[in-house]
Design a protein around this motif. Structure first.
Motif, PDB file in Angstrom:
ATOM      1  N   PRO A 186      40.950  11.213  -6.963  1.00 30.32           N
ATOM      2  CA  PRO A 186      40.442  12.450  -6.119  1.00 30.32           C
ATOM      3  C   PRO A 186      41.581  12.626  -5.046  1.00 30.32           C
ATOM      4  N   LYS A 187      41.643  13.825  -4.646  1.00 35.12           N
ATOM      5  CA  LYS A 187      42.414  14.254  -3.475  1.00 35.12           C
ATOM      6  C   LYS A 187      42.171  13.719  -2.179  1.00 35.12           C
ATOM      7  N   GLY A 188      40.584  13.304  -1.798  1.00 29.90           N
ATOM      8  CA  GLY A 188      40.109  12.830  -0.607  1.00 29.90           C
ATOM      9  C   GLY A 188      40.164  11.232  -0.623  1.00 29.90           C
ATOM     10  N   ALA A 189      40.998  10.738  -1.469  1.00 29.68           N
ATOM     11  CA  ALA A 189      40.963   9.095  -1.510  1.00 29.68           C
ATOM     12  C   ALA A 189      42.003   8.956  -0.740  1.00 29.68           C
ATOM     13  N   ASP A 190      41.788   7.557   0.383  1.00 26.65           N
ATOM     14  CA  ASP A 190      42.567   7.009   1.253  1.00 26.65           C
ATOM     15  C   ASP A 190      43.305   5.915   0.573  1.00 26.65           C
ATOM     16  N   GLU A 191      44.788   5.701   0.710  1.00 22.86           N
ATOM     17  CA  GLU A 191      45.491   4.667   0.424  1.00 22.86           C
ATOM     18  C   GLU A 191      45.333   3.488   1.386  1.00 22.86           C
ATOM     19  N   ILE A 192      45.214   2.428   0.896  1.00 26.61           N
ATOM     20  CA  ILE A 192      44.985   1.195   1.817  1.00 26.61           C
ATOM     21  C   ILE A 192      46.607   0.699   1.742  1.00 26.61           C
ATOM     22  N   VAL A 193      47.248   0.702   2.878  1.00 27.03           N
ATOM     23  CA  VAL A 193      48.679   0.293   3.272  1.00 27.03           C
ATOM     24  C   VAL A 193      48.874  -1.326   3.346  1.00 27.03           C
ATOM     25  N   LYS A 194      47.867  -1.568   4.249  1.00 30.06           N
ATOM     26  CA  LYS A 194      47.985  -3.037   4.662  1.00 30.06           C
ATOM     27  C   LYS A 194      46.695  -3.657   5.073  1.00 30.06           C
ATOM     28  N   VAL A 195      46.229  -4.776   4.646  1.00 31.40           N
ATOM     29  CA  VAL A 195      45.066  -5.310   4.769  1.00 31.40           C
ATOM     30  C   VAL A 195      45.248  -6.292   5.823  1.00 31.40           C
ATOM     31  N   LEU A 196      44.284  -6.289   7.080  1.00 30.32           N
ATOM     32  CA  LEU A 196      44.583  -6.793   8.326  1.00 30.32           C
ATOM     33  C   LEU A 196      43.722  -8.025   8.331  1.00 30.32           C
ATOM     34  N   ASN A 197      42.478  -7.779   7.494  1.00 33.34           N
ATOM     35  CA  ASN A 197      41.312  -9.076   7.633  1.00 33.34           C
ATOM     36  C   ASN A 197      40.231  -8.734   6.547  1.00 33.34           C
ATOM     37  N   ILE A 198      39.979  -9.721   5.948  1.00 34.96           N
ATOM     38  CA  ILE A 198      38.809  -9.868   5.029  1.00 34.96           C
ATOM     39  C   ILE A 198      37.929 -10.680   5.589  1.00 34.96           C
ATOM     40  N   LYS A 199      36.654 -10.001   5.905  1.00 34.24           N
ATOM     41  CA  LYS A 199      35.558 -11.308   6.256  1.00 34.24           C
ATOM     42  C   LYS A 199      34.352 -11.049   5.315  1.00 34.24           C
ATOM     43  N   GLU A 200      34.281 -12.312   4.847  1.00 30.53           N
ATOM     44  CA  GLU A 200      33.175 -12.360   3.931  1.00 30.53           C
ATOM     45  C   GLU A 200      31.581 -12.611   4.735  1.00 30.53           C
ATOM     46  N   ASN A 201      30.651 -11.709   4.171  1.00 26.88           N
ATOM     47  CA  ASN A 201      29.359 -11.895   4.757  1.00 26.88           C
ATOM     48  C   ASN A 201      28.443 -12.180   3.561  1.00 26.88           C
ATOM     49  N   ARG A 202      27.100 -12.450   3.585  1.00 23.57           N
ATOM     50  CA  ARG A 202      26.258 -12.901   2.747  1.00 23.57           C
ATOM     51  C   ARG A 202      26.142 -11.873   1.665  1.00 23.57           C
ATOM     52  N   THR A 203      26.128 -10.552   1.811  1.00 20.97           N
ATOM     53  CA  THR A 203      25.913  -9.381   0.566  1.00 20.97           C
ATOM     54  C   THR A 203      27.318  -8.680   0.532  1.00 20.97           C
ATOM     55  N   HIS A 204      28.181  -8.724   1.377  1.00 23.48           N
ATOM     56  CA  HIS A 204      29.603  -7.973   1.143  1.00 23.48           C
ATOM     57  C   HIS A 204      30.590  -8.576   1.767  1.00 23.48           C
ATOM     58  N   TYR A 205      31.904  -7.804   1.475  1.00 18.29           N
ATOM     59  CA  TYR A 205      33.086  -8.054   2.328  1.00 18.29           C
ATOM     60  C   TYR A 205      33.485  -6.934   3.341  1.00 18.29           C
ATOM     61  N   ALA A 206      33.693  -7.314   4.506  1.00 11.97           N
ATOM     62  CA  ALA A 206      34.413  -6.211   5.425  1.00 11.97           C
ATOM     63  C   ALA A 206      35.700  -6.342   5.242  1.00 11.97           C
ATOM     64  N   ILE A 207      36.278  -5.344   5.113  1.00 11.62           N
ATOM     65  CA  ILE A 207      38.007  -5.217   4.820  1.00 11.62           C
ATOM     66  C   ILE A 207      38.502  -4.275   5.951  1.00 11.62           C
ATOM     67  N   ARG A 208      38.926  -5.094   7.172  1.00  8.41           N
ATOM     68  CA  ARG A 208      39.707  -4.151   7.936  1.00  8.41           C
ATOM     69  C   ARG A 208      41.152  -3.974   7.548  1.00  8.41           C
ATOM     70  N   CYS A 209      41.708  -2.710   7.584  1.00  8.32           N
ATOM     71  CA  CYS A 209      42.948  -2.247   7.003  1.00  8.32           C
ATOM     72  C   CYS A 209      43.550  -1.129   7.742  1.00  8.32           C
ATOM     73  N   GLN A 210      44.771  -0.966   7.247  1.00  8.21           N
ATOM     74  CA  GLN A 210      45.473   0.063   7.728  1.00  8.21           C
ATOM     75  C   GLN A 210      45.517   1.139   6.508  1.00  8.21           C
ATOM     76  N   ALA A 211      45.116   2.331   6.700  1.00  6.61           N
ATOM     77  CA  ALA A 211      44.711   3.569   5.625  1.00  6.61           C
ATOM     78  C   ALA A 211      45.535   4.631   5.741  1.00  6.61           C
TER      79      ALA A 211
END
Length: 259
Positions: free
Chosen positions: A131-156
């Motif tokens: 879709p036109k409204g999608a963001d491109e993940i340019v660079k991933v800065l950090n991936i933090k694993e939690n009990r139910t999900h991953y928190a992905i900190r990135c440049q988009a």
């Protein structure tokens, strides 16, 4: 752009019921909280309990139950609405369909927007497209694993070509999850020579928690039911407890998001 791989929840891939779940979930939570308050009030009156503290405890318990149920519903909605796209030119995109439609505030706007989001997800399930409204993940800065999900900190990169730092969430259980994690790991920045930013969230959580706990203890001890401290400080301590709850929750959320 041709799609090489798409990651979406099994529910979305089959036939999305996002709108039904969202609207029905809100109605069920409101109905449950109303019933619990009415039942609790009737029981207190039948047992002759008329103290204000009982009403306060009842409201707090029902509110906590509502928050827990809303968090679970939100996690399920996030899993169904989040879609990752890998194109043939090896570019990774992400779309949070919850922001696809906006009909203003209020329950009616929420309901209409949820049903439009469901229609969009059903189209994706039948024949995925970028879709036109999608963001491109340019660079991933950090991936933090939690009990139910991953928190992905990135440049988009947004559709307007502006690059910003964002935090996305990948709920565990998505199909071919390990392949997506490998794609995200590939986009981590190994060339950054700057020293990593010190994580001070735990320190702030401890300090906020100590102050909040101290205010709550003073509030309890100054309550007329205990009268261990002067009653004049009860309302100031109650207000301070309410204020300190916000920074405590703020730093806890930042820690869980990996920010």
């Amino acid at each position: 752009m041709e799609l090489k791989k798409v990651w979406m929840s099994p529910e979305t891939e089959k036939k999305s019921r996002y709108g039904y779940r969202a609207v029905g979930g809100v109605l069920r939570i409101v109905l449950l909280m109303t019933v619990l308050l009415l039942v609790g009030t009737m029981l207190s009156l039948s047992m002759g309990v008329t103290q204000k503290w009982f009403s306060s405890i009842l409201i707090v318990v029902v509110t906590v139950i509502g928050i827990v149920l809303a968090a679970q519903m939100g996690r399920r909605g996030m899993q169904d609405a989040m879609i990752f796209f890998l194109t043939e030119n090896d570019r990774l995109w992400i779309m949070d369909a919850r922001g696809f439609s906006n009909h203003g505030n209020g329950f009616w706007g929420f309901a209409v927007g949820s049903m439009e989001t469901q229609a969009f997800l059903r189209k994706q399930g039948k024949q995925p497209f970028l879709p036109k409204g999608a963001d491109e993940i340019v660079k991933v800065l950090n991936i933090k694993e939690n009990r139910t999900h991953y928190a992905i900190r990135c440049q988009a990169r947004h559709p307007n070509k502006r690059v910003t730092r964002r935090t996305y969430f990948l709920v565990k259980g998505i199909q071919h999850e390990e392949i997506l994690l490998k794609e995200l790991e590939r986009r981590k920045t190994w060339e950054n020579t700057l020293e990593p930013v010190e994580n001070r969230n735990p320190l702030y959580i401890i300090l906020s928690g100590i102050i909040f706990t101290g205010c709550v203890i003073l509030c309890v001890l100054s309550h007329p039911a205990f009268s261990k401290l002067p009653g004049e400080i009860y309302f100031p301590c109650l207000g301070a407890s309410f204020v300190m709850l916000f920074p405590l929750l703020y730093f806890i959320i930042r820690q869980r998001r990996g920010e």
